[in-house]
Design a protein around this motif. Structure first.
Motif, short mmCIF file in Angstrom:
data_model
loop_
_atom_site.label_atom_id
_atom_site.label_comp_id
_atom_site.label_asym_id
_atom_site.label_seq_id
_atom_site.Cartn_x
_atom_site.Cartn_y
_atom_site.Cartn_z
N ASP A 116 0.82 -1.33 -0.09
CA ASP A 116 0.19 0.05 -0.08
C ASP A 116 0.83 1.12 0.00
OD1 ASP A 116 -1.52 1.97 2.24
OD2 ASP A 116 -2.52 1.58 0.22
N SER A 171 0.28 4.48 0.29
CA SER A 171 0.37 5.31 1.51
C SER A 171 0.83 5.06 2.87
CB SER A 171 -1.35 5.80 1.67
OG SER A 171 -1.94 5.95 0.71
N SER A 172 0.68 3.54 2.98
CA SER A 172 1.37 3.19 4.34
C SER A 172 2.86 3.23 4.08
CB SER A 172 1.09 1.73 4.63
OG SER A 172 -0.59 1.65 4.36
N ALA A 181 4.04 6.42 4.97
CA ALA A 181 3.80 6.65 6.43
C ALA A 181 4.97 6.06 7.11
CB ALA A 181 2.52 6.21 6.74
N ARG A 205 8.12 8.14 6.70
CA ARG A 205 8.08 9.26 7.46
C ARG A 205 8.48 9.11 9.00
NH1 ARG A 205 3.14 12.80 6.32
NH2 ARG A 205 4.13 14.52 7.00
N GLN A 229 4.25 7.13 -4.38
CA GLN A 229 3.14 7.45 -5.21
C GLN A 229 3.27 8.94 -5.47
OE1 GLN A 229 -0.88 6.74 -3.78
NE2 GLN A 229 -0.12 7.36 -1.97
N THR A 263 1.25 11.16 -5.62
CA THR A 263 0.63 12.29 -4.68
C THR A 263 1.57 12.37 -3.43
OG1 THR A 263 -0.94 10.42 -3.84
CG2 THR A 263 -1.71 11.83 -5.58
N ASP A 264 2.39 11.66 -2.87
CA ASP A 264 3.15 11.85 -1.83
C ASP A 264 4.51 12.24 -2.01
OD1 ASP A 264 2.08 8.45 -0.43
OD2 ASP A 264 1.52 10.66 -0.23
N PRO A 276 5.35 15.39 -3.22
CA PRO A 276 5.41 16.68 -2.59
C PRO A 276 5.70 16.86 -1.23
CG PRO A 276 3.68 16.61 -4.28
CD PRO A 276 3.98 15.24 -3.96
N THR A 277 4.91 15.85 -0.43
CA THR A 277 5.03 15.69 1.09
C THR A 277 6.22 15.33 1.37
OG1 THR A 277 2.87 14.94 0.84
CG2 THR A 277 3.67 14.92 3.16
#
Lengths: 293, 533, 317
Positions: free
Chosen positions: B238, B240-241, B244, B247, B258, B260-261, B263-264
């Motif tokens: 996954d 998103s995980s 996470a 981070r 991915q 969408t992550d 820029p973060t």
């Protein structure tokens, strides 16, 4: 001169019972709220083309991830589609899956359960064991497996949910039929030589109705959440048709940038299933002869 | 999360690490000389997919190659510019004049990770296993090898049945990996349960779907280059995980962030982003002649796309590659129209003079649709995946084609099922990618040559076959350039496939770690990495 | 008692056997040729044929089934697509899901039972209303959404808890509980809602019974009256509800593991379906079905111990 209560004379027992039920129902504010909200969702789903300001798949690549505005009540998603419209259109998938899968489960489970409970003996044993086998598999795994076998689509997800819910319903229908069979009026009908079909259709099933209705209203929210889960896993509704589960799945990648994309459809699922639960609770109280109000 | 003081103290090293690690075009550069490595520690890498069997003869996943990088060295490897360099071989092969005999000298003083010696006999056994083992996925990659000799302990000689220029590049992949004869004898078909090769790290344990643990090997011939005690490859499908976990410091390297992550993580002060423009591509395959399955006789399937080159061209021109990149991938991939990537040295010579439309040309596309004579053309687009990114891509394509009058029905399908349907010819258009091979033959032949095993399109063009076979046999870069350019021109005009972009992978590396290399092949090379703090 | 147990066990065995057939057939019904999945980017017909032979896919189905079940009875569930033994994987991952389930049941039971008792004792008052409302919310909330929201708030925004993943209890007990807290809450919510309602209803029934009124009239302290009945009711209720909710719990575990990336066997099942890993899928679902039947058997036994009438009457299901 004797006073005659004309109302008592002109209203049939059936209508009187209906009036009584309605009065009991209206005394329960939570149930009424549930009915109203559930009805709102159903109406919104049916009238989606009228209620939704945009069509479900209308993309706008220059307007992605916008916040709420006068043009877009709840903003836009990652492809520029209006979130509010997609929630309204998404109600269709949820209501359809919820209602039809429950009807399918009933249509399958009630005859089988009644036959098992009524006839007993070998028929009952075989059916009970087979039901046990099906119950040994977790509902979701059965639904996922069926959806994987049949291919991802809303129809197949509905079928998978209905079949997944059937075994438990068979047990309940069976239990009811078992108990009802011992009732006096059933025994009397048997003694009178009435055919099995007549007995089942006139005495057994109608008396199970209240239990079935209550079970139905419990199943519907489970099925609504089930459709969301299947769509979330990619096994239900296919794009561009929206569904609350698909919206939640898409929103996962944007949880940090735009958590609202996950909040709105989640609230929709929650409210929809809550309303059916409230309705179901209310109906159970109303139809239960033991409650006094 | 460390406090500000720790971050300030690490800034000096961080600058060095940033400079060493942040790549711009063609991947990371080596940073050994400038960095102070600490000895020891465990590096945890979050992988986006799970490797399959850790058996070089059977392995077929991209991420499997990453794990092999640290535990299974091969005859040849790639450097940061994607040039082939010797690894277990001592030098590039000597090729006979008739191009049918390859003599390869092997590195001396090398041991397998069970202590047994690496020599010509062992290498010969591994190659023969690749060629003859039942179910070997490598056999077709090195099929022209007829026989192998081992005249002495440090030389092998390969005898080919016909010239084959991609051979050395194949030996720089799994086909060139050496397996310990002792392990092969004891494990046989279950080699994957306890694989033993030559490598800086050796296999320790694995839990399916969760992780693979490798530990430092005491037998490796260049022990001084190794700093870590162990590497743990964690399966984190996954995205998103995974981010996470990166981070939170649970993993020190993140595989393919991915879009969408990105820029973060760019803003995250504990993470370095490493960008790798890969040699793979993502495109759309049109079913032109695949009626009964790949490998069966091809004949036109009669759909709008198959019948009309105008519709295929219109389909291509309706797609705005730049917008697709922006909306679906946050602008992070590299839009293009060709199977070879700009990072490849073959790109420029083979695509010069060809026109690539990065923006849509709806006017011409609509005209072509009308000119085709087909009213209301409909295309069933098979998507190779049910994940949100693929779904986005499908919906964007659908919306763009609508503008020129082509109706697209999107069919998100699980990847495995989609492979089946594509092989059977049950599709009109198939959105699928290819991880990419260093040799241009690897990105083209299998898909458009008549005998190509991945020719989902069912495309059969004798002229193209002739050109591609010639390019395979030729060993001269110049003539191969010319031949592949001719091939590209045909493909570009007839469009059995169109190409949308080359994936640009973004990896996350903790600022506490240095020496993680990622080249244009997109593989994480962590074997010589180490902690600097 | 012995005869009852024997009958129940016999029925359970039959169910497991039939389940194995259903599992096998169901897995084979999945679309897509697994040989193509196993061959990756290689379509060489010789390779495909060899793969089929290796996994016995070219044999007739009944033969494949018998071979599988025969090996399974000896504890050998075959190797998966990664060439790793299936039994190994299951043994490694079952404890993780078990831990999640146990934590969820503990959390759910404690909250549900206590809330139910309080609601019954304080019937009609604020405590009852709020408890009932929470139960209703807990039932209607899609728990995977609850999980997503909790990740956003507690992991991404507040950084109090990890966003997902798993560390083993042995290596890091505190970390393990940190990772399991949100998933257990998410999974236990539904259970606590159902338990609360059942508990409340059972307590109300028994508190209204004659013998209770007698006890109160006799002057027994309230807490003793409530306590005794609470205890008996909770055991029976919890047992019944857990038995009924087990399937729901396992289903919930699947999606919870997916969201929080916990390497339990719910996650394993989804992955195996995705990858058409027949051997792994068969092994996992068989174990799940067998486990479910076993636990149901245990629940039946416990229930009959608590409620002797069942034993005498025989099976009511």
């Amino acid at each position: 001169m004797s006073y005659v209560d004309t109302t008592a004379v002109t209203i049939s027992p059936r209508a009187r019972r209906w009036r009584l039920l309605r009065r009991r129902f209206l005394r329960r504010p939570l149930a009424v709220v549930g009915l109203v909200v559930a009805a709102t969702f159903i109406v919104a789903a049916i009238l989606a083309p009228v209620v939704a300001p945009y069509s479900a798949g209308e993309t706008n690549f220059n307007a992605i991830l916008l916040h709420s505005s006068s043009h877009h009540l709840l903003g836009t998603d990652e492809l520029g589609r209006d979130v509010f419209s997609r929630i309204v259109w998404g109600a269709r998938a949820s209501i359809e899956a919820g209602v039809f899968s429950t009807l399918l489960a009933m249509a399958v489970a009630v005859p089988i359960g009644v036959v098992a409970g009524y006839y007993r003996g070998w028929t009952d044993t075989v059916i009970a064991r087979l039901t046990d086998v099906l119950l040994a598999f977790p509902f979701l795994i059965v639904a996922v497996g069926l959806a994987a076998i049949l291919g991802p689509s809303l129809t197949n997800a509905t079928i998978a949910l209905g079949i997944g819910a059937a075994p438990a319903l068979i047990r309940i229908a069976r239990g009811e039929a078992l108990a009802l069979r011992e009732e006096d009026y059933v025994r009397a009908a048997v003694a009178n030589g009435a055919s099995d079909l007549r007995i089942i259709s006139r005495h057994v099933v109608p008396n199970m109705l209240s239990t079935l209705i209550v079970q139905g209203t419990v199943l519907i929210p489970t099925a609504i959440i089930g459709e969301a889960v299947l769509s979330f896993l990619g096994l239900g509704v296919q794009p561009p048709t929206p569904s609350w589960g698909v919206m939640l799945s898409d929103a996962q990648s944007y949880l940090i940038q735009a958590p609202r994309l996950a909040i709105y459809p989640g609230i929709a699922v929650f409210l929809c299933s809550l309303s059916f639960n409230l309705l179901g609770d209310g109906l159970r109280d109303v139809l239960d002869p033991k409650t006094t109000r | 999360m460390k406090g500000k003081i720790a971050r300030l103290a690490a800034l000096a090293v961080g600058v060095l690490v940033v400079g060493a690690l942040t790549a711009t075009v063609a991947g990371a550069r080596s940073s050994h000389s400038a960095v102070n490595f600490k000895n020891g520690g465990t590096l945890t890498i979050g992988l986006s997919e799970e490797p399959d069997a850790l058996d070089p003869t059977l392995a077929r996943t991209f991420v499997g190659r990453m794990v092999f990088e640290s535990m299974c060295e091969k005859l040849y490897d790639l450097d940061s510019h994607l040039n082939i360099v010797p690894q277990l071989a001592a030098a590039m092969p000597q090729v006979s004049k008739d191009k049918l005999t390859y003599t390869i000298k092997l590195r001396k003083g090398v041991k397998f990770n069970d202590g047994t010696p690496f020599n010509a006999a062992a290498m010969k056994e591994s190659l023969e296993r690749d060629l003859t083992f039942k179910g070997s996925v490598r056999a077709s990659e090195i099929s022209p090898i007829k026989t192998i000799d081992a005249p002495n302990a440090s030389t092998i000689v390969l005898h080919l049945s016909q010239p084959y220029s991609p051979l050395v590049s194949q030996l720089a992949d799994r086909a060139g990996m050496a397996m310990s004869p002792k392990a092969l004898a004891s494990e046989g078909a279950n080699f994957a349960q306890n694989p033993v090769c030559v490598g800086p790290f050796m296999y320790k344990d694995r839990v399916a779907g969760d992780h693979i643990t490798l530990v430092r090997s005491p037998y490796y011939y260049a022990k001084s280059k190794v700093h870590l005690d162990s590497i743990v490859w964690k399966i984190m499908t996954d995205p998103s995980s995974r981010t996470a976990a990166m981070r939170a410091g649970d993993i020190q390297v993140e595989d393919r962030i991915q879009s969408t992550d990105v820029p973060t993580l760019r803003k995250d002060s504990s993470v370095n982003l490493v960008k790798a423009v890969t040699i793979g591509y993502q495109g759309i395959t049109f079913n032109v002649g695949n009626k009964n399955g790949v490998g069966k006789p091809y004949s036109n399937v009669g759909t709008p796309l198959a019948r009309s080159q105008d519709i295929r061209t219109a389909f291509d021109l309706a797609l705005d590659r730049t917008t697709i990149n922006k909306v679906v991938f946050g602008g992070l991939n590299a839009p293009d129209c060709y199977p070879l990537a700009p990072v490849s040295p073959w790109y420029k010579p083979t695509t010069s003079g060809l026109q690539c439309n990065l923006h849509a040309n709806d006017a011409i596309a609509s005209k072509l649709v009308k000119a085709s004579g087909i009213a209301n053309p409909t295309v069933n687009l098979l998507l190779g995946g049910t994940d949100p990114v693929t779904a986005r891509l499908g919906q964007v394509i659908q919306a763009m084609e609508k503008n020129v009058g082509i109706t697209v029905n999107v069919k998100p399908t699980e990847f495995t099922t989609s492979l089946n349907e594509a092989t059977a010819g049950q599709f009109d258009a198939y959105a699928v990618g290819w991880s990419g091979r260093v040799d241009p033959d690897g990105n083209i032949y299998g898909f458009v040559a008549t005998p190509g095993t991945l020719n989902y399109s069912g495309y059969s063009n004798p002229k193209l076959d002739y050109i591609l076979n010639g390019a395979r046999k030729s060993l001269s870069t110049k003539s191969r350039d010319t031949l592949y350019r001719a091939a590209m021109t045909i493909i570009h005009r007839q469009r059995p496939l169109i190409y949308l972009y080359h994936p640009v992978y973004y990896f996350g590396v903790s600022k506490k770690v240095a020496g993680v290399q990622i080249y244009g092949d997109g593989l994480i090379r962590a074997q010589f990495a180490g902690y600097t703090q | 008692m012995g005869g009852f147990l024997l009958r129940k066990a016999g029925a359970a065995l039959i169910v497991v056997f039939c389940s194995s057939v259903v599992v096998f057939a169901g897995v084979r019904a999945l679309p897509g040729d697994p040989a193509i999945a196993l061959s990756g980017e290689n379509r060489d017909p010789a390779v495909l044929a060899a793969i089929r032979q290796k996994y016995g896919l070219d044999k007739p189905l009944p033969e494949q089934y018998l071979k599988w079940i025969w090996h399974a009875l000896h504890g050998d569930l075959g190797v998966d697509q990664r060439d790793l033994p299936v039994a190994h994987t299951i043994i490694a991952r079952i404890p993780i899901t078990l831990e999640l389930a146990v934590l969820a049941v503990l959390l759910g039971s404690v909250i549900g039972i206590v809330a139910g008792i309080v609601a019954a004792v304080r019937r009609g008052k604020a405590a009852d209303h709020s408890a009932t409302t929470f139960a209703l919310v807990g039932l209607s909330l899609p728990h995977f959404w609850l999980g997503l929201m909790m990740i956003v708030v507690f992991a991404v925004d507040l950084h109090w808890l990890p966003a997902g993943g798993y560390v083993s209890f042995g290596s890091n007990p505190l970390g393990n509980l940190e990772h399991m807290l949100m998933p257990a809450i998410v999974l236990g919510t539904g259970l606590s809602a159902v338990l609360m309602r059942q508990m409340r209803s059972a307590m109300l029934t028994s508190l209204g019974a004659d013998y209770v009124r007698t006890a109160r009239a006799k002057g027994l302290p309230e807490w003793l009256v409530v306590g005794k009945h609470a205890l008996r009711n909770s055991l029976i209720t919890v047992t019944t509800v857990i038995g009924l909710q087990l399937g729901v719990l396992i289903s919930g575990a699947v999606i919870t593991e997916e969201i929080f990336v916990i390497p339990g066997f719910g996650h394993l099942t989804l992955d195996a379906i995705d990858q058409r890993d027949y051997t792994l899928l068969q092994g996992v679902i068989l174990v799940v079905a067998a486990g479910y039947v076993l636990i149901n058997l245990l629940v039946d036994v416990v229930y009959s111990l608590l409620n002797p009438r069942i034993r005498v009457q025989g099976s009511s299901t």
